[in-house]
Design an enzyme around this catalytic site. Structure first.
Site, short mmCIF file in Angstrom:
data_model
loop_
_atom_site.label_atom_id
_atom_site.label_comp_id
_atom_site.label_asym_id
_atom_site.label_seq_id
_atom_site.Cartn_x
_atom_site.Cartn_y
_atom_site.Cartn_z
N ASP A 114 31.92 9.59 -8.38
CA ASP A 114 32.60 10.86 -8.57
C ASP A 114 33.61 10.89 -7.44
OD1 ASP A 114 33.46 13.53 -8.25
OD2 ASP A 114 31.80 14.18 -9.49
N HIS A 115 34.86 10.58 -7.74
CA HIS A 115 35.78 10.29 -6.62
C HIS A 115 36.02 11.52 -5.74
CE1 HIS A 115 39.01 11.89 -9.20
NE2 HIS A 115 39.74 11.99 -8.10
N HIS A 128 33.21 16.77 -11.04
CA HIS A 128 33.82 17.18 -9.77
C HIS A 128 33.42 18.61 -9.36
CE1 HIS A 128 35.97 13.58 -10.50
NE2 HIS A 128 36.98 14.08 -11.17
#
Ligand code: BG6
Length: 515
Positions: A206-207, A269
């Site tokens: 999950d950047h 996010h």
């Protein structure tokens, strides 16, 4: 994880910055195989991030970068492709020496995901790199491919023996979202992946968790005495988490149609941001403790109904982005004009805990909104009594702490201050901390951080299967409701979403921030 390992992880933790700075974290002998290396994500983010790690001296000598894809490329053609991506997007300056060392360790294997011979060739390439480059059998497999391909690739890795490390080696798999389409499909995917790779070897990206400002939520909350005592329902009125983008779908219609804003951004996010903002203090930042606290708060989180009033969704129509005219969603190339896929989604969540009971968490995200901004705003209650005349506080709103994730990374505090003059008029002022002004060091890109962590076996910043599944459990009832009821509303490109989103807060006597 045993205590030694946990202590090791602690030493490598970003929050122990004094240790971090003196002992840069360099990955041991290892290699990275990227599936989907010709895709957008690899070109724009992964390859530049690998170069940036090399240029910061964080990759081992002999590091191997292996691309797998359908192009009929030689090693040199692959190198040219990577070089172009790096020169276009890397954060650090291009340095011929760094490049030469990295390029030397590159390989490309041609093939499709169902091609047994190609995977056999890949296995030989890795074995050769183990011998010649000193990779020592330590491989991370990055699946930058659509989720329907995960199972095929994972089974191939298993079939060729690439998923199982020999004694003293490791094998890890890094998986890009979307991780499933709903709870059932996520469970199915987890099952498939976990039959081949044990959970400790699975790194789900999950950047957002790789972003410095997101990690700063932990620093802000748990390294200070100032905030934590008031970080609860006694003082906080509500929380707004916004991830707004000014871009439209561009060339991503194929991926996005059928997914939509809630699955694309809220499920991962925004729910992760909520978990970090709302969780209890972990006893340490080891992966086990941190993820346990996140999961605990997610288990206490649920959507607030009725969804006709507490959620909103929309599709953008033609409008002005800044002063530039842009087309609406239905005119975007590759997008089914009859699609019900939303490009704006908002919902209300509640957390059933002593800390948060009664505090709504409003989440929203959208494409083609007023501007690109991601922020978390904790909006405080009004003081129970204010000894001013009403006209002295006309311009005073609620106090707020706003964590600006991007751009202009920083933290803003809004409070009342006396207006200079003879009267006692009070109005809002901002105290603003900005990363770029406070620090000279540039923040690394999220993918740099996450790729390095995966090579170092530091899993704190990667959501577990339980977190992913719980996030779907939270979102699924809303998605089902949307499926069964009506269509997305419309909003003009360049605005802040459909009118239904404003109504969502108005009915509670609140308004969205206009960042
Ligand atoms: C991705 C979404 O996860 O995040 C995209 O799939 C979105 O739709 C992107 O554009 C935004 O990332 P960032 O880091 O630019 O905020």
């Amino acid at each position: 994880m045993n205590d030694d390992r946990e202590a090791q992880v602690q030493r490598g933790n970003p929050l122990r910055s004094a240790v971090d700075k003196r002992l840069p974290r360099i990955a041991g002998p290892s290699g990275l195989v990227i599936f989907g290396v010709t895709g957008d994500l690899a070109r724009k983010k992964l390859l530049p991030a690998v170069y940036d790690l090399a240029s910061r001296g964080l990759l081992p000598a002999g590091f191997a970068l292996v691309g797998f894809g359908r192009r009929d490329w030689s090693k040199e053609e692959f190198q040219d492709y990577v070089r172009e991506a790096v020169q276009a997007r890397a954060r650090t300056e291009f340095d011929q020496n760094v490049w030469d060392r990295l390029a030397d360790g590159m390989h490309f294997v041609t093939g499709a995901f169902d091609d047994d011979a190609a995977f056999d060739a890949l296995a030989s390439t890795l074995a050769e790199a183990d011998r010649r480059q000193g990779v020592h059998g330590n491989w991370a497999f990055y699946l930058s491919v659509p989720p329907e391909r995960f199972a095929g690739v994972v089974h191939q890795l298993d079939r060729c023996g690439m998923a199982k490390p020999a004694e003293g080696q490791w094998r890890r798999v890094i998986i890009e979202k979307p991780f499933g389409h709903d709870l059932a499909s996520a469970q199915e995917l987890n099952k498939v992946v976990n039959t081949v790779f044990p959970e400790h070897a699975v790194f789900r990206i999950d950047h957002y968790l790789g972003k410095e400002t997101v990690q700063n939520i932990l620093a802000l909350r748990f390294s200070n005495q100032l905030f934590e005592p008031i970080w609860n329902a006694n003082f906080i009125d509500h929380v707004q988490i916004t991830m707004a983008e000014d871009i439209g779908l561009g060339g991503r219609a194929g991926y996005y149609d059928g997914i939509g804003a809630a699955r694309d951004v809220i499920q991962n996010h925004l729910i992760q941001l909520l978990a970090l903002v709302a969780m209890e203090e972990p006893t340490s930042f080891s992966p086990r403790q941190l993820r346990a606290e996140k999961l605990k708060v997610l288990r206490a989180t649920s959507p607030t109904g009725p969804f006709s009033e507490t959620t909103a969704r929309g599709q953008y129509t033609a409008g002005l982005q800044g002063s530039v005219p842009v087309v609406g969603l239905r005119e975007e190339e590759g997008f089914d004009p009859d699609s019900k896929t939303e490009t704006f989604a908002a919902c209300t969540l509640e957390i059933n805990s002593r800390r948060w009971a009664g505090v709504p968490f409003y989440l929203r995200t959208g494409k083609r909104l007023g501007r690109r901004v991601t922020e978390i705003a904790l909006v405080f209650k009004r003081p129970p009594y204010q000894p001013f005349y009403p006209d002295q506080t006309n311009l005073l709103t609620n106090n707020a702490v706003v964590i600006r994730v991007q751009p202009d990374e920083g933290v803003l505090m809004r409070f009342g201050s006396k207006v200079p003059g003879v009267g006692l008029e009070v109005r809002d002022v901002n105290m603003d901390f900005s990363y770029s002004e406070a620090f000279t060091e540039q923040s690394p890109e999220a993918y740099e951080r996450l790729i390095l962590d995966a090579l170092l076996d530091e899993s704190s910043l990667f959501p577990t299967n339980s977190e992913v599944e719980r996030s779907w459990e939270i979102l699924d009832p809303i998605l089902e409701y949307w499926d069964e009821h009506g269509e997305p509303d419309e909003y003009e490109a360049g605005t802040w979403g459909p009118a239904s989103a404003d109504r969502m807060l108005e009915k509670d006597g609140r308004t969205w921030r206009r960042p």
